[in-house]
Design a protein around this motif. Structure first.
Motif, PDB file in Angstrom:
ATOM      1  N   PHE A   1       0.808  -1.231   0.000  1.00 21.11           N
ATOM      2  CA  PHE A   1       0.000   0.000   0.000  1.00 21.11           C
ATOM      3  C   PHE A   1       0.835   1.273   0.000  1.00 21.11           C
ATOM      4  O   PHE A   1       0.301   2.339   0.246  1.00 21.11           O
ATOM      5  CB  PHE A   1      -0.922   0.012   1.233  1.00 21.11           C
ATOM      6  CG  PHE A   1      -1.833  -1.154   1.299  1.00 21.11           C
ATOM      7  CD1 PHE A   1      -2.772  -1.387   0.289  1.00 21.11           C
ATOM      8  CD2 PHE A   1      -1.756  -2.051   2.351  1.00 21.11           C
ATOM      9  CE1 PHE A   1      -3.604  -2.478   0.343  1.00 21.11           C
ATOM     10  CE2 PHE A   1      -2.599  -3.141   2.408  1.00 21.11           C
ATOM     11  CZ  PHE A   1      -3.523  -3.364   1.401  1.00 21.11           C
TER      12      PHE A   1
ATOM     13  N   VAL B   1       2.708   5.496   3.159  1.00 22.36           N
ATOM     14  CA  VAL B   1       1.721   6.077   4.077  1.00 22.36           C
ATOM     15  C   VAL B   1       0.648   5.057   4.430  1.00 22.36           C
ATOM     16  O   VAL B   1       0.429   4.748   5.604  1.00 22.36           O
ATOM     17  CB  VAL B   1       1.078   7.343   3.451  1.00 22.36           C
ATOM     18  CG1 VAL B   1       0.029   7.906   4.399  1.00 22.36           C
ATOM     19  CG2 VAL B   1       2.155   8.378   3.146  1.00 22.36           C
ATOM     20  N   GLY B   2      -0.001   4.487   3.417  1.00 25.42           N
ATOM     21  CA  GLY B   2      -1.065   3.511   3.650  1.00 25.42           C
ATOM     22  C   GLY B   2      -0.534   2.294   4.377  1.00 25.42           C
ATOM     23  O   GLY B   2      -1.161   1.794   5.308  1.00 25.42           O
ATOM     24  N   GLY B   3       0.630   1.830   3.966  1.00 21.43           N
ATOM     25  CA  GLY B   3       1.223   0.645   4.582  1.00 21.43           C
ATOM     26  C   GLY B   3       1.551   0.881   6.040  1.00 21.43           C
ATOM     27  O   GLY B   3       1.350   0.011   6.887  1.00 21.43           O
ATOM     28  N   SER B   4       2.042   2.100   6.341  1.00 26.13           N
ATOM     29  CA  SER B   4       2.399   2.393   7.729  1.00 26.13           C
ATOM     30  C   SER B   4       1.153   2.404   8.601  1.00 26.13           C
ATOM     31  O   SER B   4       1.152   1.901   9.718  1.00 26.13           O
ATOM     32  CB  SER B   4       3.113   3.749   7.831  1.00 26.13           C
ATOM     33  OG  SER B   4       4.312   3.694   7.102  1.00 26.13           O
ATOM     34  N   LEU B   5       0.044   3.015   8.047  1.00 28.03           N
ATOM     35  CA  LEU B   5      -1.198   3.048   8.813  1.00 28.03           C
ATOM     36  C   LEU B   5      -1.724   1.642   9.033  1.00 28.03           C
ATOM     37  O   LEU B   5      -2.085   1.266  10.154  1.00 28.03           O
ATOM     38  CB  LEU B   5      -2.245   3.898   8.080  1.00 28.03           C
ATOM     39  CG  LEU B   5      -2.053   5.404   8.217  1.00 28.03           C
ATOM     40  CD1 LEU B   5      -3.072   6.151   7.350  1.00 28.03           C
ATOM     41  CD2 LEU B   5      -2.218   5.815   9.676  1.00 28.03           C
ATOM     42  N   ALA B   6      -1.745   0.851   7.957  1.00 34.99           N
ATOM     43  CA  ALA B   6      -2.260  -0.517   8.071  1.00 34.99           C
ATOM     44  C   ALA B   6      -1.343  -1.374   8.936  1.00 34.99           C
ATOM     45  O   ALA B   6      -1.780  -2.345   9.540  1.00 34.99           O
ATOM     46  CB  ALA B   6      -2.408  -1.140   6.684  1.00 34.99           C
TER      47      ALA B   6
END
Lengths: 186, 254
Positions: free
Chosen positions: B204, B207-212
């Motif tokens: 992702f 950014v998305g990967g860190s959130l997930a």
């Protein structure tokens, strides 16, 4: 739940471009802990390192630690002994102090008692002496009073005779003799 | 490095650092051997520093060494009695070796020697043979009383004897698998959750990967102290079972 996640993780991991499993000698796809190619080396090095560790521990380190602990516990036991001995000594000192204090108190009481008795005796003796003196003085006084009274009584007879003589002389013009008057009075 | 980071199995791979052979046996110096050397070197260093002063009032390091000493000594004494104390260096070596190996394995990128069944099995077999041979040497045939329990009706005694025999022989298996499976499973779990974070970033974006990735990260965060605890508990259990087995060798009649 956890197992499911683990399974997904394993599947995802398998999709990744092949990590070269276990070097060249390792059979492809063998789970590394079950790869018997490396059993001999692990056993060998385990025995070697464990033997060295055992030797170091049993000959050097464990005796050293044991000795330190031993020394400390014997030192503590000694100190405790000394402390209990000192406490006993202190108790004895306190006891002897109390004994001395009681002795002194008894002695002081004795002294006070004897002093009181001697003072009492002295007071009594002095009072007795004073009483005796007073009695003597009273006796002397009584004696004197009696003497005075007797003298006074004797004087009264003479005065009465005189008065009677004078009265008779005035009435009759004749002076009776003293003897007659006295006879008449008595 | 990414591939090694997400593959939960690659951490158990053995790599040769120097080729070495005796006859047919390949005894190359590997990353596993290196970690064993590091383990005993660290133990020696720790004990050297902590016992060099021998002060009456112990410092922090000396205190830890003395607590470990008395911890194992009390455990062995209560399990095997005074006669068992001749095995004290052996039990202490087992405990401290497994403990240090487990804890060192918790450092990222370090190999865990106890995650290989052959290592734990070798240790367990060492205990098994010491117990067996010492028991026979000390008690002679009296050692067989271990399999012929008193106070059991004579009718079922043979069956109990067979059960005792099976349980005795299976001791090294349970003894070794308990340690190995705990360590290995813990490391796989840690690696799976940590690997998730990296994979999610790969899938992702940053950014998305860190959130997930927060959830697997928290999981890794929670698992790490648990695995540190397991490292200690498994070393303790291994040493405790060794003490109990040794007590059979010292007093087979109970």
């Amino acid at each position: 739940m956890l197992n499911a996640i683990t399974l997904i993780g394993l599947k995802l991991a398998a999709k990744k471009p092949a990590g070269d499993y276990g070097g060249k000698e390792a059979a492809e796809g063998v789970f590394p802990p079950f790869d018997s190619n490396y059993f001999a080396t692990q056993i060998f090095w385990l025995f070697l390192t464990f033997a060295i560790l055992y030797f170091l521990l049993s000959r050097v380190f464990l005796p050293r630690i044991g000795q330190t602990i031993e020394e400390r516990s014997s030192r503590i036991a000694d100190d405790l002994d000394a402390a209990s001995r000192m406490q006993k000594e202190a108790e004895e000192a306190e006891k002897s102090y109390e004994r001395a204090l009681a002795d002194a108190k008894a002695k002081a009481h004795n002294v006070a008692e004897t002093t009181r008795q001697s003072v009492d005796a002295e007071v009594k003796a002095e009072m007795d002496a004073a009483d005796a003196e007073a009695a003597k003085a009273a006796e002397a006084a009584e004696l004197r009073i009696r003497g005075v009274r007797e003298k006074a009584m004797a004087n009264i007879e003479a005065v009465a005779a005189d008065a009677a003589q004078a009265t008779v002389e005035a009435l009759t013009g004749k002076k009776p003799t003293l003897a007659t008057v006295k006879k008449a009075l008595n | 490095m990414i591939a090694a980071g997400v593959d939960p199995i690659s951490q158990f791979e053995i790599k040769k650092l120097a080729e070495l052979k005796i006859g047919n046996f390949d005894i190359s110096f590997t990353n596993s051997a290196l970690m064993m050397v590091v383990t005993i070197a660290l133990i020696a260093l720790w004990l050297l520093l902590s016992t060099s002063k021998k002060s009456l009032i112990p410092g922090r390091a000396q205190s830890i060494a003395e607590i470990s000493y008395e911890f194992i000594a009390d455990m062995l004494r209560s399990a095997a009695g005074k006669d068992g104390m001749k095995f004290f260096p052996f039990v202490f070596a087992l405990f401290i070796f497994i403990l240090f190996a487990n804890l060192l394995g918790m450092i990222p990128f370090f190999f865990t020697t106890t995650s290989h069944i052959i290592v734990t099995l070798t240790l367990a077999l060492m205990v098994f043979f010491i117990v067996t041979f010492y028991g026979i040497w000390k008690n002679g045939f009296g050692f067989l009383k271990l399999f012929w329990p008193s106070g059991v009706p004579i009718v079922i005694k043979p069956f109990v004897c067979i059960l005792e025999l099976i349980s005795y022989i299976s001791r090294p298996i349970s003894h070794s698998i308990r340690l190995w499976a705990n360590v290995m499973a813990g490391h796989i779990m840690l690696k799976v959750f940590a690997g998730f974070c990296i994979m999610l970033v790969g899938a992702f974006g940053v950014v998305g990967g860190s959130l997930a990735g927060i959830l697997p990260f928290l999981m890794t965060f929670a698992l790490t102290p648990l695995e540190l605890l397991v490292s200690f508990v498994q070393a303790y259990v291994f040493a405790l079972l060794t003490c109990i087995y040794l007590s059979d060798a010292v007093h087979p009649g109970h």
